[in-house]
Design a protein around this motif. Structure first.
Motif, short mmCIF file in Angstrom:
data_model
loop_
_atom_site.label_atom_id
_atom_site.label_comp_id
_atom_site.label_asym_id
_atom_site.label_seq_id
_atom_site.Cartn_x
_atom_site.Cartn_y
_atom_site.Cartn_z
N PRO A 287 0.81 -1.22 0.00
CA PRO A 287 0.00 0.00 0.00
C PRO A 287 0.85 1.27 0.00
N VAL A 288 0.39 2.23 -0.75
CA VAL A 288 1.04 3.55 -0.78
C VAL A 288 -0.02 4.58 -0.40
N PRO A 289 0.23 5.38 0.63
CA PRO A 289 -0.75 6.41 1.01
C PRO A 289 -1.02 7.37 -0.14
N SER A 290 -2.18 7.97 -0.12
CA SER A 290 -2.55 8.94 -1.15
C SER A 290 -1.65 10.16 -1.04
N LEU A 291 -1.23 10.66 -2.20
CA LEU A 291 -0.40 11.86 -2.26
C LEU A 291 -1.12 12.91 -3.10
N ARG A 292 -1.01 14.17 -2.69
CA ARG A 292 -1.61 15.29 -3.43
C ARG A 292 -0.47 16.20 -3.89
N LEU A 293 -0.45 16.51 -5.18
CA LEU A 293 0.56 17.43 -5.71
C LEU A 293 0.27 18.82 -5.18
N VAL A 294 1.23 19.40 -4.44
CA VAL A 294 1.05 20.71 -3.83
C VAL A 294 1.56 21.81 -4.76
N ASN A 295 2.76 21.62 -5.29
CA ASN A 295 3.27 22.59 -6.26
C ASN A 295 4.44 22.02 -7.04
N THR A 296 4.82 22.74 -8.08
CA THR A 296 5.98 22.38 -8.89
C THR A 296 6.85 23.62 -9.04
N ARG A 297 8.15 23.39 -9.15
CA ARG A 297 9.08 24.51 -9.36
C ARG A 297 10.15 24.10 -10.37
N ARG A 298 10.57 25.07 -11.16
CA ARG A 298 11.69 24.87 -12.08
C ARG A 298 12.51 26.13 -12.09
N ARG A 299 13.80 26.00 -11.90
CA ARG A 299 14.67 27.17 -11.95
C ARG A 299 14.97 27.55 -13.39
N ASP A 300 15.16 28.83 -13.61
CA ASP A 300 15.54 29.30 -14.94
C ASP A 300 16.82 28.61 -15.37
N GLY A 301 16.85 28.16 -16.59
CA GLY A 301 18.05 27.52 -17.13
C GLY A 301 18.19 26.06 -16.76
N SER A 302 17.22 25.50 -16.08
CA SER A 302 17.29 24.10 -15.68
C SER A 302 16.12 23.33 -16.26
N ASP A 303 16.38 22.08 -16.65
CA ASP A 303 15.30 21.22 -17.13
C ASP A 303 14.71 20.38 -16.01
N ASN A 304 15.31 20.45 -14.82
CA ASN A 304 14.82 19.69 -13.68
C ASN A 304 13.57 20.35 -13.09
N VAL A 305 12.66 19.52 -12.62
CA VAL A 305 11.43 20.00 -12.00
C VAL A 305 11.33 19.40 -10.60
N LEU A 306 11.04 20.23 -9.62
CA LEU A 306 10.83 19.77 -8.26
C LEU A 306 9.33 19.62 -8.05
N LEU A 307 8.90 18.43 -7.72
CA LEU A 307 7.50 18.14 -7.45
C LEU A 307 7.34 17.99 -5.94
#
Length: 64
Positions: free
Chosen positions: A34-54
């Motif tokens: 079992p995996v508890p339910s998760l809710r996406l709160v926000n996303t961020r990406r820094r200028d010049g980066s392809d990485n996304v923080l979820l």
């Protein structure tokens, strides 16, 4: 390890960094069980980066 911490109620939020990559078969983020339910709160990406923080918040099943 995430599963154990989430199921034990020891995690309030989960931060996942996602980058641009090709992942063949990939590695599951969560194991079996079992995996508890998760809710996406926000996303961020820094200028010049392809990485996304979820940022996810653990949701009690009673709160949904």
């Amino acid at each position: 390890m995430w599963n154990d911490l989430l199921v034990a109620g020891l995690v309030d939020e989960l931060h996942v960094m996602v980058g641009a990559a090709v992942l063949g078969g990939g590695t599951p983020a969560f194991g079996s069980g079992p995996v508890p339910s998760l809710r996406l709160v926000n996303t961020r990406r820094r200028d010049g980066s392809d990485n996304v923080l979820l940022r996810y918040q653990v949701v009690d099943r009673d709160d949904t």
